[in-house]
Scaffold this motif. Structure first.
Motif, PDB file in Angstrom:
ATOM      1  N   TRP A   1      20.656  27.510 -37.862  1.00 54.33           N
ATOM      2  CA  TRP A   1      19.297  27.167 -37.329  1.00 54.33           C
ATOM      3  C   TRP A   1      19.574  25.677 -36.792  1.00 54.33           C
ATOM      4  O   TRP A   1      20.010  25.075 -37.085  1.00 54.33           O
TER       5      TRP A   1
ATOM      6  N   ARG B   1      16.975  23.175 -35.082  1.00 56.25           N
ATOM      7  CA  ARG B   1      15.569  22.732 -35.161  1.00 56.25           C
ATOM      8  C   ARG B   1      15.609  21.560 -33.956  1.00 56.25           C
ATOM      9  O   ARG B   1      15.929  20.665 -34.233  1.00 56.25           O
TER      10      ARG B   1
ATOM     11  N   ASP C   1      11.745  24.016 -30.083  1.00 53.88           N
ATOM     12  CA  ASP C   1      11.932  25.313 -30.715  1.00 53.88           C
ATOM     13  C   ASP C   1      12.555  25.142 -32.069  1.00 53.88           C
ATOM     14  O   ASP C   1      13.531  24.307 -31.846  1.00 53.88           O
TER      15      ASP C   1
ATOM     16  N   GLN D   1      17.095  30.747 -34.393  1.00 48.20           N
ATOM     17  CA  GLN D   1      17.762  31.242 -35.663  1.00 48.20           C
ATOM     18  C   GLN D   1      18.849  32.403 -35.413  1.00 48.20           C
ATOM     19  O   GLN D   1      18.485  33.490 -35.559  1.00 48.20           O
TER      20      GLN D   1
ATOM     21  N   ALA E   1      11.576  38.544 -35.818  1.00 46.77           N
ATOM     22  CA  ALA E   1      11.446  38.205 -37.348  1.00 46.77           C
ATOM     23  C   ALA E   1      11.948  39.406 -38.307  1.00 46.77           C
ATOM     24  O   ALA E   1      12.434  39.171 -39.228  1.00 46.77           O
TER      25      ALA E   1
ATOM     26  N   TYR F   1      16.348  35.133 -32.262  1.00 44.76           N
ATOM     27  CA  TYR F   1      15.028  34.809 -32.873  1.00 44.76           C
ATOM     28  C   TYR F   1      14.470  33.241 -32.860  1.00 44.76           C
ATOM     29  O   TYR F   1      15.362  32.430 -33.292  1.00 44.76           O
ATOM     30  N   ARG F   2      13.403  33.067 -32.823  1.00 46.16           N
ATOM     31  CA  ARG F   2      12.778  31.851 -32.509  1.00 46.16           C
ATOM     32  C   ARG F   2      11.457  31.436 -33.277  1.00 46.16           C
ATOM     33  O   ARG F   2      10.642  32.585 -33.279  1.00 46.16           O
ATOM     34  N   THR F   3      11.473  30.387 -34.001  1.00 47.54           N
ATOM     35  CA  THR F   3      10.225  30.220 -34.562  1.00 47.54           C
ATOM     36  C   THR F   3       9.776  28.762 -33.910  1.00 47.54           C
ATOM     37  O   THR F   3      10.142  28.317 -33.038  1.00 47.54           O
TER      38      THR F   3
END
Length: 242
Positions: A126, A128, A132, A135, A153, A204-206
């Motif tokens: 990950w 951070r 953005d 992951q 997700a 995958y992005r959070t």
């Protein structure tokens, strides 16, 4: 008139030796773990010759799990890491925190051996940042031969053809994933001799987070209720991949 080149040159007449003009090959001959796929600039790597002092270890909440240095089954050198899963979460792993890398193509690589009770090996990171949190996640089921990348997700991309691993304690399987933290796309996956294009697949992005941090993980997952054992060695993170 004289012929040949000075003795410090790369070419010239030699009867017992050959010139070496590749410093990557020179580094491999001196024992670097970075030999399977030599692309990218190494950010961090370990073959655990100095122990586990610079990584974090973890297991699930069940019983029987352990992460220990092991004198045997290494791909190179005297040591590898033995990952024994607990019998509830069926996981055991390693984490390494690294300063945030340059905005480029990033690579993660590890070599492993495992038992038949292994469900899958996972490479996870990950990154951070202010905007953005990426992951990227790669899974390899050594028994079924399924290789997957996490794209959302709850969504995974499965590659074809299948690529079964050599299921044995010896660290004899190498896997690598490369992704672009500028575009947010995967680039490629290497599983032993097989190369898969991952072009166009989203990482995958959070949501955003601060301050920026980069962490890589290698995680062993077992079949339900099993205390399975895997061994890992030659764990590498790179930047500026081509």
């Amino acid at each position: 008139m004289p012929h040949g080149t000075p003795d410090w040159g790369l070419v010239g007449p030699k009867s017992t030796t050959y010139g070496l003009d590749d410093l990557g090959e020179h580094a491999v001959r001196l024992g670097t773990p970075h030999l399977w796929d030599r692309r990218g600039d190494v950010i961090w790597m370990s073959d655990f010759r100095d122990g586990l002092g610079d990584v974090l270890t973890y297991i699930g909440v069940g019983v029987g799990g352990a992460v220990v240095l092991h004198a045997g089954y290494a791909r190179q050198g005297a040591y590898c890491v033995k990952l024994t899963t607990d019998d509830a979460d069926e996981e055991a792993g390693l984490i390494k925190y690294i300063p945030y890398p340059s905005l480029s193509l990033i690579g993660m690589e590890v070599t492993f051996g495992c038992e038949e009770d292994t469900a899958y090996m996972e490479l996870f990171a990950w990154l951070r940042g202010v905007v953005d949190t990426w992951q990227p996640t790669l899974r390899w089921d050594p028994n079924a031969g399924t290789i997957q990348l996490r794209t959302g997700a709850l969504t995974w991309h499965t590659f074809a053809p299948l690529q079964r691993a050599y299921v044995a304690p010896s660290c004899s399987n190498t896997i690598k994933v490369v992704f672009d933290i500028v575009t947010g796309l995967y680039v490629r996956v290497i599983a032993n001799e097989q190369v898969y294009s991952a072009a166009g697949l989203p990482v995958y992005r959070t949501g955003p987070g601060a301050p920026p941090v980069f962490a890589v993980q290698v995680e062993h997952h077992a079949d339900p209720g099993e205390n399975a054992v895997a061994y890992v060695d030659c764990w590498i993170a790179t930047q500026n991949e081509p």
